[in-house]
Design a protein around this motif. Sequence first.
Motif, PDB file in Angstrom:
ATOM      1  N   PHE A  29       0.827  -1.199   0.000  1.00 13.72           N
ATOM      2  CA  PHE A  29       0.000   0.000   0.000  1.00 13.72           C
ATOM      3  C   PHE A  29       0.867   1.258   0.000  1.00 13.72           C
ATOM      4  O   PHE A  29       0.604   2.211  -0.750  1.00 13.72           O
ATOM      5  N   LEU A  30       1.904   1.304   0.817  1.00  9.21           N
ATOM      6  CA  LEU A  30       2.789   2.468   0.865  1.00  9.21           C
ATOM      7  C   LEU A  30       3.540   2.648  -0.457  1.00  9.21           C
ATOM      8  O   LEU A  30       3.737   3.770  -0.914  1.00  9.21           O
ATOM      9  N   LEU A  31       3.952   1.545  -1.068  1.00 12.84           N
ATOM     10  CA  LEU A  31       4.615   1.618  -2.373  1.00 12.84           C
ATOM     11  C   LEU A  31       3.676   2.215  -3.412  1.00 12.84           C
ATOM     12  O   LEU A  31       4.071   3.088  -4.193  1.00 12.84           O
ATOM     13  N   LEU A  32       2.443   1.786  -3.427  1.00 11.49           N
ATOM     14  CA  LEU A  32       1.457   2.329  -4.352  1.00 11.49           C
ATOM     15  C   LEU A  32       1.196   3.809  -4.081  1.00 11.49           C
ATOM     16  O   LEU A  32       1.148   4.626  -5.000  1.00 11.49           O
ATOM     17  N   LEU A  33       1.046   4.169  -2.832  1.00 12.68           N
ATOM     18  CA  LEU A  33       0.770   5.550  -2.455  1.00 12.68           C
ATOM     19  C   LEU A  33       1.927   6.473  -2.827  1.00 12.68           C
ATOM     20  O   LEU A  33       1.737   7.514  -3.469  1.00 12.68           O
ATOM     21  N   LEU A  34       3.149   6.115  -2.450  1.00  9.80           N
ATOM     22  CA  LEU A  34       4.308   6.954  -2.758  1.00  9.80           C
ATOM     23  C   LEU A  34       4.581   7.006  -4.256  1.00  9.80           C
ATOM     24  O   LEU A  34       4.953   8.052  -4.791  1.00  9.80           O
ATOM     25  N   GLY A  35       4.398   5.892  -4.950  1.00  7.53           N
ATOM     26  CA  GLY A  35       4.585   5.882  -6.398  1.00  7.53           C
ATOM     27  C   GLY A  35       3.600   6.792  -7.105  1.00  7.53           C
ATOM     28  O   GLY A  35       3.961   7.507  -8.045  1.00  7.53           O
ATOM     29  N   THR A  36       2.361   6.795  -6.652  1.00  6.58           N
ATOM     30  CA  THR A  36       1.336   7.668  -7.241  1.00  6.58           C
ATOM     31  C   THR A  36       1.685   9.139  -7.009  1.00  6.58           C
ATOM     32  O   THR A  36       1.575   9.969  -7.920  1.00  6.58           O
ATOM     33  N   MET A  37       2.125   9.480  -5.800  1.00 11.06           N
ATOM     34  CA  MET A  37       2.476  10.870  -5.500  1.00 11.06           C
ATOM     35  C   MET A  37       3.691  11.321  -6.311  1.00 11.06           C
ATOM     36  O   MET A  37       3.716  12.442  -6.826  1.00 11.06           O
ATOM     37  N   GLU A  38       4.694  10.469  -6.453  1.00 13.19           N
ATOM     38  CA  GLU A  38       5.877  10.833  -7.226  1.00 13.19           C
ATOM     39  C   GLU A  38       5.542  10.992  -8.709  1.00 13.19           C
ATOM     40  O   GLU A  38       6.033  11.918  -9.362  1.00 13.19           O
ATOM     41  N   PHE A  39       4.719  10.112  -9.244  1.00  8.27           N
ATOM     42  CA  PHE A  39       4.320  10.213 -10.646  1.00  8.27           C
ATOM     43  C   PHE A  39       3.505  11.491 -10.873  1.00  8.27           C
ATOM     44  O   PHE A  39       3.683  12.168 -11.888  1.00  8.27           O
ATOM     45  N   ALA A  40       2.638  11.834  -9.949  1.00  4.48           N
ATOM     46  CA  ALA A  40       1.851  13.068 -10.071  1.00  4.48           C
ATOM     47  C   ALA A  40       2.762  14.289 -10.025  1.00  4.48           C
ATOM     48  O   ALA A  40       2.562  15.249 -10.774  1.00  4.48           O
ATOM     49  N   ARG A  41       3.776  14.263  -9.179  1.00  7.67           N
ATOM     50  CA  ARG A  41       4.726  15.371  -9.095  1.00  7.67           C
ATOM     51  C   ARG A  41       5.538  15.495 -10.381  1.00  7.67           C
ATOM     52  O   ARG A  41       5.829  16.590 -10.848  1.00  7.67           O
ATOM     53  N   LEU A  42       5.892  14.362 -10.989  1.00  9.74           N
ATOM     54  CA  LEU A  42       6.606  14.369 -12.260  1.00  9.74           C
ATOM     55  C   LEU A  42       5.750  15.007 -13.347  1.00  9.74           C
ATOM     56  O   LEU A  42       6.227  15.864 -14.103  1.00  9.74           O
ATOM     57  N   LEU A  43       4.476  14.636 -13.429  1.00  6.81           N
ATOM     58  CA  LEU A  43       3.576  15.217 -14.432  1.00  6.81           C
ATOM     59  C   LEU A  43       3.354  16.704 -14.190  1.00  6.81           C
ATOM     60  O   LEU A  43       3.283  17.491 -15.138  1.00  6.81           O
ATOM     61  N   TRP A  44       3.247  17.104 -12.931  1.00  6.83           N
ATOM     62  CA  TRP A  44       3.065  18.522 -12.599  1.00  6.83           C
ATOM     63  C   TRP A  44       4.295  19.322 -13.029  1.00  6.83           C
ATOM     64  O   TRP A  44       4.168  20.407 -13.608  1.00  6.83           O
ATOM     65  N   THR A  45       5.490  18.793 -12.776  1.00  9.97           N
ATOM     66  CA  THR A  45       6.715  19.489 -13.151  1.00  9.97           C
ATOM     67  C   THR A  45       6.821  19.599 -14.664  1.00  9.97           C
ATOM     68  O   THR A  45       7.198  20.645 -15.202  1.00  9.97           O
ATOM     69  N   GLN A  46       6.472  18.526 -15.389  1.00  7.25           N
ATOM     70  CA  GLN A  46       6.503  18.560 -16.858  1.00  7.25           C
ATOM     71  C   GLN A  46       5.518  19.598 -17.392  1.00  7.25           C
ATOM     72  O   GLN A  46       5.829  20.360 -18.311  1.00  7.25           O
ATOM     73  N   SER A  47       4.338  19.651 -16.823  1.00  5.93           N
ATOM     74  CA  SER A  47       3.327  20.619 -17.247  1.00  5.93           C
ATOM     75  C   SER A  47       3.787  22.052 -16.972  1.00  5.93           C
ATOM     76  O   SER A  47       3.604  22.943 -17.810  1.00  5.93           O
TER      77      SER A  47
END
Length: 138
Positions: A29-47
């Motif tokens: 669960f923590l792996l899924l949660l942290l992975g989702t937050m990091e991926f969202a941060r990557l997309l936000w930075t790209q945008s």
Amino acid sequence: MSGRRKLFRLARARDGNAAIEFAIIAPAFLLLLLGTMEFARLLWTQSTLQQAVEAAARCASVNPSTCDNQSDTQTYAANQMYGLTVASSVFTVTLNAACGSNSGNLVSASMPFDFVVSGLFPWTPTLTAQSCFPLNQN
């Protein structure tokens, strides 16, 4: 109580099931949660990077009093990275470049993205963005 009875009682005991189940599920669960937050941060930075190069290319073409040379345009682009601190050297400005059939101002950027949870992702992706805005024909 005999040893055999204690062993049977222990085998039938259900105390601590929730703790054991949590210990099994929590890492996934923590792996899924942290992975989702990091991926969202990557997309936000790209945008944000894409928005900054678009705004800088437009500024160089439409507002020459603010973005009259490469250095000013790079600084303008770095200031458009809302919520992030980025060096102006990340941006490359080409004035009077070929923009399709017209000439325009080209702004591009390339920067490494560092994950907060670096152990989760062992690589460093490079984010790139590019925008070309036609010159003001007035």
